[in-house]
Design a protein around this motif. Structure first.
Motif, PDB file in Angstrom:
ATOM      1  N   MET A 141      -7.159 -23.361  12.719  1.00 29.52           N
ATOM      2  CA  MET A 141      -6.849 -22.430  13.807  1.00 29.52           C
ATOM      3  C   MET A 141      -8.146 -22.002  14.500  1.00 29.52           C
ATOM      4  O   MET A 141      -9.175 -21.818  13.851  1.00 29.52           O
ATOM      5  CB  MET A 141      -6.116 -21.204  13.261  1.00 29.52           C
ATOM      6  N   GLU A 195      -1.492  -9.071  19.600  1.00 27.44           N
ATOM      7  CA  GLU A 195      -1.180 -10.314  18.889  1.00 27.44           C
ATOM      8  C   GLU A 195      -0.541 -11.328  19.828  1.00 27.44           C
ATOM      9  O   GLU A 195      -0.827 -12.529  19.741  1.00 27.44           O
ATOM     10  CB  GLU A 195      -0.285 -10.021  17.685  1.00 27.44           C
ATOM     11  N   SER A 196       0.305 -10.867  20.744  1.00 25.50           N
ATOM     12  CA  SER A 196       0.876 -11.762  21.742  1.00 25.50           C
ATOM     13  C   SER A 196      -0.214 -12.358  22.622  1.00 25.50           C
ATOM     14  O   SER A 196      -0.216 -13.562  22.910  1.00 25.50           O
ATOM     15  CB  SER A 196       1.898 -11.027  22.601  1.00 25.50           C
ATOM     16  N   LEU A 200      -3.324 -12.840  21.823  1.00 28.65           N
ATOM     17  CA  LEU A 200      -4.087 -13.801  21.031  1.00 28.65           C
ATOM     18  C   LEU A 200      -3.316 -15.106  20.859  1.00 28.65           C
ATOM     19  O   LEU A 200      -3.886 -16.194  20.973  1.00 28.65           O
ATOM     20  CB  LEU A 200      -4.441 -13.198  19.676  1.00 28.65           C
ATOM     21  N   ASP A 201      -2.019 -15.017  20.595  1.00 31.92           N
ATOM     22  CA  ASP A 201      -1.207 -16.230  20.469  1.00 31.92           C
ATOM     23  C   ASP A 201      -1.232 -17.042  21.760  1.00 31.92           C
ATOM     24  O   ASP A 201      -1.400 -18.268  21.744  1.00 31.92           O
ATOM     25  CB  ASP A 201       0.239 -15.870  20.113  1.00 31.92           C
ATOM     26  N   GLN A 202      -1.067 -16.354  22.885  1.00 29.73           N
ATOM     27  CA  GLN A 202      -1.075 -17.050  24.176  1.00 29.73           C
ATOM     28  C   GLN A 202      -2.446 -17.655  24.468  1.00 29.73           C
ATOM     29  O   GLN A 202      -2.547 -18.778  24.982  1.00 29.73           O
ATOM     30  CB  GLN A 202      -0.684 -16.078  25.290  1.00 29.73           C
ATOM     31  N   ARG A 235      -4.755 -18.606  22.273  1.00 31.69           N
ATOM     32  CA  ARG A 235      -4.999 -19.759  21.397  1.00 31.69           C
ATOM     33  C   ARG A 235      -4.239 -20.989  21.886  1.00 31.69           C
ATOM     34  O   ARG A 235      -4.774 -22.105  21.866  1.00 31.69           O
ATOM     35  CB  ARG A 235      -4.599 -19.420  19.962  1.00 31.69           C
ATOM     36  N   HIS A 236      -3.024 -20.787  22.337  1.00 34.70           N
ATOM     37  CA  HIS A 236      -2.254 -21.907  22.868  1.00 34.70           C
ATOM     38  C   HIS A 236      -2.938 -22.480  24.111  1.00 34.70           C
ATOM     39  O   HIS A 236      -3.064 -23.698  24.259  1.00 34.70           O
ATOM     40  CB  HIS A 236      -0.834 -21.457  23.199  1.00 34.70           C
TER      41      HIS A 236
END
Length: 214
Positions: free
Chosen positions: A1, A133-134, A136-138, A140-141
């Protein structure tokens, strides 16, 4: 990751922005002095479309900081435009002009929804309203396997640090006292999983790199 890599300049008395931040003084009174070490560097000037610049002990620090980044996260205050809902008559497009220096997707933490903003040079600002967190997820994607930069300001950084989501932290300690403003480590009790990994002394700053403990 991919890693979340946080970077910020801080005064000797712990402030990352001066007092009385405003549209006219986005970094607060005296806050620009925090970044006087980086403005002359060729490594900083080049991504901003500027020629020339100096090379010194801070150069490899900045080059390493910029390498391998595929997306950036920042808070609403860093993007600017003032508090509250976004203006529909005079929309704020950031501090950086038509061609911001990021050249990759940028995710702005905000409480107010807004359509994505596409700029020149590959920068695309997306406005995230459902938490860190949303974002960060976006990010990273969008980074496609590269790391994500956490650019600040203090409130955004505090949230990620307290949640234990920061993998690396680069503090640029400027030899100034601001005497007031916005502190980075307000209400912080410990660095948690981060430990000092490297220190670099440069003419106008001391660079301290922290990494997640094994």
């Amino acid at each position: 990751m991919s890693k979340l890599r946080f970077r910020i300049s801080m005064s000797l008395d712990g402030f990352v922005a001066g007092p009385n931040q405003s549209l006219r003084e986005p970094l607060g009174i005296g806050g620009e002095r925090l970044h006087e070490w980086v403005f002359p560097l060729e490594a900083w000037r080049r991504p901003h479309g500027l020629e020339g610049g100096v090379v010194n002990e801070s150069t490899p620090v900045v080059e390493e900081e910029l390498a391998g980044i595929g997306a950036t996260i920042m808070g609403r205050n860093m993007f600017g435009g003032g508090p509250g809902p976004w203006s529909t008559t005079a929309p704020w497009d950031g501090w950086w002009g038509r061609n911001p220096p990021f050249h990759h997707p940028v995710f702005v933490l905000t409480h107010h929804a807004r359509d994505p903003l596409v700029m020149e040079g590959g920068t695309r600002f997306s406005f995230v309203t459902d938490g860190i967190e949303s974002a960060l997820d976006q990010a990273r994607h969008a980074a496609g396997g590269k790391d994500v930069a956490l650019a600040g300001g203090a409130r955004a950084a505090q949230q990620y640090l307290k949640a234990g989501l920061v993998d690396e932290m680069q503090l640029h300690l400027a030899p100034i006292l601001l005497g007031g403003g916005e502190r980075l480590f307000d209400n912080a009790e410990a660095l948690g999983a981060l430990a000092l990994a490297k220190t670099v002394t440069a003419p106008d700053a001391i660079h301290m790199k922290f990494k997640r403990r094994p």
